[in-house]
Design an enzyme around this catalytic site. Structure first.
Site, PDB file in Angstrom:
ATOM      1  N   GLU A 118      47.525  41.031  44.738  1.00 35.48           N
ATOM      2  CA  GLU A 118      47.623  42.462  45.040  1.00 35.48           C
ATOM      3  C   GLU A 118      47.743  42.702  46.542  1.00 35.48           C
ATOM      4  O   GLU A 118      48.552  43.523  46.985  1.00 35.48           O
ATOM      5  CB  GLU A 118      46.408  43.206  44.484  1.00 35.48           C
ATOM      6  CG  GLU A 118      46.437  43.397  42.994  1.00 35.48           C
ATOM      7  CD  GLU A 118      45.272  44.238  42.487  1.00 35.48           C
ATOM      8  OE1 GLU A 118      44.361  44.557  43.276  1.00 35.48           O
ATOM      9  OE2 GLU A 118      45.291  44.574  41.297  1.00 35.48           O
ATOM     10  N   GLU A 163      39.985  36.588  39.213  1.00 33.01           N
ATOM     11  CA  GLU A 163      39.812  37.824  39.992  1.00 33.01           C
ATOM     12  C   GLU A 163      40.220  37.605  41.455  1.00 33.01           C
ATOM     13  O   GLU A 163      40.839  38.485  42.071  1.00 33.01           O
ATOM     14  CB  GLU A 163      38.360  38.293  39.906  1.00 33.01           C
ATOM     15  CG  GLU A 163      38.123  39.672  40.466  1.00 33.01           C
ATOM     16  CD  GLU A 163      38.819  40.781  39.699  1.00 33.01           C
ATOM     17  OE1 GLU A 163      39.670  41.465  40.299  1.00 33.01           O
ATOM     18  OE2 GLU A 163      38.515  40.974  38.514  1.00 33.01           O
TER      19      GLU A 163
END
Length: 130
Positions: free
Chosen positions: A80, A73
């Site tokens: 991102e 994550e």
């Protein structure tokens, strides 16, 4: 033979790098809903582990599964963020990078789910069947 003394400031820089890492985890935790979900899931799993008094080997599997999901994550968040910086407008390769990173999180989460089901499933079943 005595080992040479570390260069001045080396230990201070090493300690600061831990601070940077913790700051990054905190920033991601504050801004990423999925990471907040993983934090809640981690707390639930730790509570279940304490309740069912997991063996050391079981704790090791839980720790690896949790760390794998958190690491995936955090990598996803970093990818991102960097992708948004270098490609603020839509680009197919930027989208692909984000999709692949999200896929890594999905695989890690599914793996952790399997570990959890294998470790906790029989214990919960036994508890419910009493």
């Amino acid at each position: 033979m005595a080992s040479p003394a570390p260069p001045p400031g080396l230990l201070r820089r090493r300690a600061a790098s831990f601070g940077h890492a913790l700051r990054g985890i905190g920033a991601a935790l504050r801004s990423e809903l999925h990471l907040q979900f993983h934090a809640v899931a981690t707390a639930v799993v730790l509570g279940l582990g304490l309740y069912f008094r997991l063996r050391l080997s079981e704790w090791a599997l839980v720790a690896l599964a949790v760390a794998g999901v958190w690491a995936a994550e955090l990598f996803n968040t970093a990818i991102e963020t960097l992708t948004n910086l270098v490609s603020p407008d839509y680009h197919p390769l930027a989208g692909k990078a984000k999709d692949v990173a999200a896929g890594a999180v999905l695989l890690a989460a599914l793996g952790a789910l399997v570990v959890g089901a294998l470790l906790f499933g029989p214990k919960i079943w036994l508890l419910l069947s009493r």
